[in-house]
Design a protein around this motif. Sequence first.
Motif, PDB file in Angstrom:
ATOM      1  N   LEU A  67       0.828  -1.206   0.000  1.00 50.20           N
ATOM      2  CA  LEU A  67       0.000   0.000   0.000  1.00 50.20           C
ATOM      3  C   LEU A  67       0.867   1.263   0.000  1.00 50.20           C
ATOM      4  CD1 LEU A  67      -2.832  -1.019   2.487  1.00 50.20           C
ATOM      5  CD2 LEU A  67      -3.089  -0.615   0.036  1.00 50.20           C
ATOM      6  N   VAL A 115      -0.222   5.118  -0.961  1.00 47.25           N
ATOM      7  CA  VAL A 115      -1.227   5.362   0.076  1.00 47.25           C
ATOM      8  C   VAL A 115      -0.555   6.022   1.277  1.00 47.25           C
ATOM      9  CG1 VAL A 115      -2.853   4.287   1.681  1.00 47.25           C
ATOM     10  CG2 VAL A 115      -2.679   3.455  -0.678  1.00 47.25           C
ATOM     11  N   VAL A 162      -8.973   3.991   1.458  1.00 46.52           N
ATOM     12  CA  VAL A 162      -8.774   2.723   0.754  1.00 46.52           C
ATOM     13  C   VAL A 162     -10.034   1.893   0.925  1.00 46.52           C
ATOM     14  CG1 VAL A 162      -7.406   0.612   0.577  1.00 46.52           C
ATOM     15  CG2 VAL A 162      -6.280   2.783   1.138  1.00 46.52           C
ATOM     16  N   VAL A 215      -4.288  -0.565   6.265  1.00 46.01           N
ATOM     17  CA  VAL A 215      -4.710   0.776   5.836  1.00 46.01           C
ATOM     18  C   VAL A 215      -4.431   1.799   6.929  1.00 46.01           C
ATOM     19  CG1 VAL A 215      -6.666   2.174   5.057  1.00 46.01           C
ATOM     20  CG2 VAL A 215      -6.470  -0.227   4.328  1.00 46.01           C
ATOM     21  N   THR A 244     -10.238   8.822  -2.267  1.00 47.87           N
ATOM     22  CA  THR A 244      -9.905   7.422  -2.492  1.00 47.87           C
ATOM     23  C   THR A 244      -8.578   7.314  -3.232  1.00 47.87           C
ATOM     24  OG1 THR A 244     -12.261   6.899  -2.679  1.00 47.87           O
ATOM     25  CG2 THR A 244     -10.701   5.228  -3.422  1.00 47.87           C
ATOM     26  N   ALA A 255      -6.865   3.902  -3.254  1.00 47.03           N
ATOM     27  CA  ALA A 255      -6.649   2.520  -3.677  1.00 47.03           C
ATOM     28  C   ALA A 255      -7.851   1.657  -3.321  1.00 47.03           C
ATOM     29  CB  ALA A 255      -5.385   1.955  -3.029  1.00 47.03           C
TER      30      ALA A 255
END
Length: 451
Positions: free
Chosen positions: A143, A148, A154, A168, A200, A202
Amino acid sequence: MSLVSATPSEIITGDSTSLAQLVIDVQQRRTSQRRCAPSLANRALEAVLAEDAGRLDPAHPDSIFTLEPRLAAGEGVPFLPRERLLTPAEQRTVIERFARAVATGQLTSGPAVARFEAALADFLGLPHAVATGSGTDALITALRAVGVSQGDEVIVPANSFAATENAVWACGATPVLADVDPVRHTLDPAQTQAVITSRTRAILPVHLYGRFADIPALVGLARRHGLSVVEDACQAIGVTGVGVHSDAAALSFNPYKNFGLTGKAGAVVTRDTELAARVRKLAYHGFDPEQKNVKDETFGLNTRIDNATAEVALGLMPRLTLNSYRRTFLAKRYLDCLGDLEPHGAAVLPAFVQDHSWHLFGLQVAAGREVRDAVRAHMRSLSRVETDIYYPVLTHHQQTPLHRKLFAHVSLPSTERLHSTVVHLPLHNNLSLAEQDRVIEALHAAFRATH
């Protein structure tokens, strides 16, 4: 992985598609021309095919399956016996491999890491594999590698292990929940699209129980919105398509997984050379891989697999495909023996599909939670057969202050309906036929008693 002298239909690559076809071939006595592609993971299965392909059939006198342990009257069937995660032969291999690492002193860094990564990439048919300290580490580094970071969102499903959402959180991002497809039990592309926002970054689909999510549709959706896709494939090693369409996929080699080691381990696999390089840096303190202790990234983690664990992985890897075949055959055997429950409306069984690793065998009790729980109680008390409900609390039903704040008003009808009806039957690499027969008998008895 290819055999020039064999036609594609005769070659077993070791992925889920070829193993599902092999199960059908064995059932129909069509195995004489089957051959394995050269791969470390395929060696045990290749040896069986070379010696006697008939051994893949439980009816063969020298089958790779066994009726052991034989069950005495009243003896129970555990859901997942820890002492039998590895066979005695596998246990000896582990001890030998670990002793080799101890003798050289190469316990953390060492040559086994690169050899294991190469063998894993070869088996999966992908150019890059970066082995990590756990499946969770793989998710976090993947990620982070796709960008991210703090303030991002996510999209994830709610019916997964906590590692999915925790990865996350570890990136400083926020998990956003989307409902699942009622057949696959994985992220529904239409429901995923409905929760995309300007934040957003991913999509993180989970191949739940080993069933491949609708990755082509999710990747198409992501590309239209400029998003990345990282697959949580921690239950799906060997499943056809893993890592092929997305930016990256995360695997887990936890002892309870299909390819389980002697501790926590995982890997990021990808087709993207630059992404693989970023994962390597992030997974080891941000260091330049070509210069010892020289940072090339501001921030990095200590999440690389240990050399000793990689040695163990190399020792156990030759049985990976053979064990995957066993699981696939046992799953098909469950479906064949429990098929009579569906026409009567008692249960909904999973389909025997080619994109499944059969990490777990789950079925739905159609009548709902109360009957599901009664079926489980009957199997436990009268037959001493253990069942389970993996992930008993959905993400949006967790009761931490942050979960209550973020998800108090989240409604996921398909996820919640599936969660209230699913039950998981014993299925592991060393489940015996006698044990499986006991489970099948117990389930039928429980349905007769509760319906």
